[in-house]
Scaffold this active site. Structure first.
Site, mmCIF file in Angstrom:
data_model
loop_
_atom_site.group_PDB
_atom_site.id
_atom_site.type_symbol
_atom_site.label_atom_id
_atom_site.label_comp_id
_atom_site.label_asym_id
_atom_site.label_seq_id
_atom_site.Cartn_x
_atom_site.Cartn_y
_atom_site.Cartn_z
ATOM 1 N N ASP A 52 0.817 -1.209 0.000
ATOM 2 C CA ASP A 52 0.000 0.000 0.000
ATOM 3 C C ASP A 52 0.851 1.259 0.000
ATOM 4 O O ASP A 52 0.441 2.289 -0.526
ATOM 5 C CB ASP A 52 -0.936 -0.025 1.216
ATOM 6 N N GLU A 71 0.190 -12.749 5.164
ATOM 7 C CA GLU A 71 1.208 -12.266 4.231
ATOM 8 C C GLU A 71 2.574 -12.243 4.912
ATOM 9 O O GLU A 71 3.570 -12.723 4.369
ATOM 10 C CB GLU A 71 0.836 -10.868 3.740
#
Length: 394
Positions: A52, A71
């Site tokens: 992000d 993740e």
């Protein structure tokens, strides 16, 4: 999608993959990608994921899609972590451009939210509980968002860049109630960036090696450059010599070296060599060595040494004086203009009337001005760590 295409075409074969979310698992299954988990495959060759935000040091904010825990668990196990973003995700500092997600346990979640908001590193943030879908940090429902792991997410909104991302990461991780956070620091191998001018790749700038990395480098090089099959090898003692012994064990196990016998210079080195399967002998049967490898505590311009910080000086000298070649492995901190001030000179003495011998040494003309101190505690450290007199392997 691309992995599925190349597997289907036969361009790639024998691939297994570990998905980091239920959504990715479903996509991979539709594409026929063979899946496994960390339970059976704890080491990955490569992990590929988006981000992000990406700062100049390639630290990341991840977790906008709510999968940050899985993740991170997968990507930290990969030899290479490749980050794929468009140029809008590149920033000067993490924080203002995208809220930082923090995954927390549902138990007393309001309490944990307050703890996070009051952390010194998070000062000034607006901590907001994610609502609706866990895969979006934009509220899209009236229920608390729940991750694939059954946890909640707090999004931290910053108006100023995070000053020290690694420090914040540590502070968040140490907060009881926090499962994990979306700061991925010092993990990135490369960032592939799609921009208006095409594709570019950014890699971390080279960083200084740690002390252990330097020691490993010289330890491995000494074996690679100076040890051949059929040799009798002297094995030194200490934190740098440890890596030379480790490398010798690796090359014997792989078959790259054969018919080696070695002579250890301490009980510690003997135990390490035995664990590695290195055949051992002694000076009683092999009085001539091809090469000896050991560290040193100081090295002067004439390559004279101070050794014995680890307490094995007698056995080291007995072995190394019998070697055709004596290879010394050190990091640059051990190089000095003159022996003495940088490291105390160890002298091994007999226990019999040891105080008498200590006085004799201190009164030697060549030792004038020295402070002669009996080593206490462990013989392997010249820093006192016990109340008993240190006793060597001899």
């Amino acid at each position: 999608e691309r992995l599925g295409q190349k597997l289907k075409s036969g361009e790639l074969k024998d691939i297994v993959a570990i998905p980091t979310s239920v959504r990715t698992k479903e996509q991979a299954e539709e594409l026929g990608i063979p899946l496994v988990t960390l339970d059976t495959h704890s080491k990955l060759d490569v992990a590929i994921d988006g981000a992000d935000e990406v700062d100049p040091d390639l630290n990341l904010v991840k977790g906008g899609g709510g999968a940050l825990l899985r993740e991170k668990m997968v990507e930290v196990c990969a030899d290479k972590f490749i980050v794929i973003v468009d140029e809008s995700k590149i920033c000067d500092g993490l924080g203002p451009g995208f809220p930082l997600p923090v995954e927390i346990t549902p138990f007393c979640h309001e309490h944990t939210l307050r703890l996070i908001a009051n952390l010194p590193s998070c000062a000034g943030c607006d901590a907001v509980l994610r609502m609706g879908s866990s895969s979006s940090n934009v509220p899209d429902g009236d229920e608390i968002a729940v991750t694939d792991n059954g946890n909640y997410i707090v999004d931290l909104h910053f108006t100023e860049p995070i000053k020290d991302a690694p420090a914040m990461a540590e502070e968040l991780k140490n907060t009881v109630g926090v499962v994990d956070h979306g700061l991925f620091c010092d993990m990135t191998t490369a960032v592939i960036i799609a921009g208006s001018d095409g594709i570019s790749v950014k890699e971390p700038e080279a960083t200084a090696l740690s002390q252990d990395e330097l020691k490993k480098m010289v330890g491995y090089k000494s074996v690679d450059d100076y040890v051949d099959s059929g040799m009798v090898v002297g094995l030194g003692t200490g934190s740098t010599a440890y890596f030379a012994v480790e490398r010798l064990g690796e090359k014997l196990k792989s078959g790259e070296l054969k018919d080696i016998v070695a002579i250890p210079t301490s009980v510690r080195t003997k135990e390490q060599a035995e664990e590695l399967g290195i055949p051992l002998v002694t000076l009683d049967t092999h009085s001539k060595l091809d090469v000896a490898i050991d560290g040193a505590d100081e090295v002067d311009p004439d390559l004279n040494l101070v050794k014995g910080g680890g307490g094995a000086l007698l056995r080291e000298k007995m072995v190394e004086v019998c070697a055709d070649k004596f290879i010394v492995i050190v990091d640059e901190s051990k190089i000095c203009d003159g022996l003495g001030p940088g490291f105390p000179l160890p002298v091994e003495i007999t226990p019999f009337c040891h105080e008498h011998t200590l006085r004799l040494i201190a009164n030697l003309p060549s030792c004038a001005g020295c402070d002669a101190v009996l080593r206490m505690g462990s013989s392997s450290s010249n820093v006192p760590d016990g109340d008993e007199i240190a006793v060597t392997d001899n």
